[in-house]
Design a protein around this motif. Sequence first.
Motif, PDB file in Angstrom:
ATOM      1  N   UNK A   4       0.855  -1.182   0.000  1.00 62.89           N
ATOM      2  CA  UNK A   4       0.000   0.000   0.000  1.00 62.89           C
ATOM      3  C   UNK A   4       0.890   1.230   0.000  1.00 62.89           C
ATOM      4  N   UNK A   5       0.587   2.174  -0.821  1.00 63.35           N
ATOM      5  CA  UNK A   5       1.353   3.425  -0.916  1.00 63.35           C
ATOM      6  C   UNK A   5       0.414   4.568  -1.252  1.00 63.35           C
ATOM      7  N   UNK A   6       1.017   5.690  -1.465  1.00 59.38           N
ATOM      8  CA  UNK A   6       0.227   6.869  -1.809  1.00 59.38           C
ATOM      9  C   UNK A   6       0.014   6.913  -3.306  1.00 59.38           C
ATOM     10  N   UNK A   7      -1.130   7.378  -3.706  1.00 64.71           N
ATOM     11  CA  UNK A   7      -1.392   7.557  -5.130  1.00 64.71           C
ATOM     12  C   UNK A   7      -0.779   8.879  -5.575  1.00 64.71           C
ATOM     13  N   UNK A   8      -0.647   9.032  -6.853  1.00 61.65           N
ATOM     14  CA  UNK A   8      -0.091  10.263  -7.420  1.00 61.65           C
ATOM     15  C   UNK A   8      -0.960  11.464  -7.043  1.00 61.65           C
ATOM     16  N   UNK A  10      -2.822  11.865  -4.358  1.00 60.11           N
ATOM     17  CA  UNK A  10      -2.618  12.189  -2.942  1.00 60.11           C
ATOM     18  C   UNK A  10      -1.300  12.944  -2.747  1.00 60.11           C
ATOM     19  N   UNK A  11      -0.263  12.530  -3.418  1.00 67.31           N
ATOM     20  CA  UNK A  11       1.026  13.229  -3.320  1.00 67.31           C
ATOM     21  C   UNK A  11       0.937  14.657  -3.852  1.00 67.31           C
ATOM     22  N   UNK A  12       0.253  14.838  -4.967  1.00 65.26           N
ATOM     23  CA  UNK A  12       0.101  16.179  -5.539  1.00 65.26           C
ATOM     24  C   UNK A  12      -0.705  17.092  -4.614  1.00 65.26           C
ATOM     25  N   UNK A  13      -1.730  16.549  -3.979  1.00 65.41           N
ATOM     26  CA  UNK A  13      -2.530  17.347  -3.039  1.00 65.41           C
ATOM     27  C   UNK A  13      -1.676  17.788  -1.856  1.00 65.41           C
ATOM     28  N   UNK A  14      -0.896  16.878  -1.300  1.00 67.19           N
ATOM     29  CA  UNK A  14      -0.033  17.210  -0.153  1.00 67.19           C
ATOM     30  C   UNK A  14       1.012  18.255  -0.554  1.00 67.19           C
TER      31      UNK A  14
END
Length: 189
Positions: A4-8, A10-14
């Motif tokens: 399990x990891x972060x989606x693209x 989710x990373x862009x939002x952060x």
Amino acid sequence: MVKKGFTLIELLVVISIIALLSSIVLASLSKAREKALYTTVVAELSSVEKALYLLYEDRGGCYPRENNATCGGYATVGNPTLATLIASSTFGLSKYLRAAPKWPFNADEWQYDNEGDSVIVPEACTTVSARGLNLFIQSATPEQYRTLNTLIDRDADPDTDAARSCGKIWFSGTATVAGSLYYNAVKTQ
């Protein structure tokens, strides 16, 4: 077993949230830095005022005057910078002031002006002249004047040159040198 990891997304939002927060912090720091510059100008002008008043007392109640040596045998020529007056051994200002205040917004320097008034005399607000203790910067903006006016005179920003000459700090857009900012320690409101 699935990792399990972060989606693209989710990373862009952060990343965008971090960028937004950092820009807000930088804008706040910029405003704080600018206010600190103005506060420094006010403190330095107060120091110059005190130093020149001590010199005034030493010289028997007389400010140095332009082209007039009747004030304790010393006169200014033209409108010298404060740095010039501090460096002059005959003027005596170095006894009370070590360095000239800086104008942090450009390379301009504070200049001293006294056209011949030796005593502290109240001046009508409609008169714009160099009485008593005058310091000026030749290349100021109305915004710089408004900020300093709020810090020094604590009054509403006047909108005419005549009204602007009532306080300690005033600005002239129509004087000999348009855009001049004046600090006068002996004007009365």
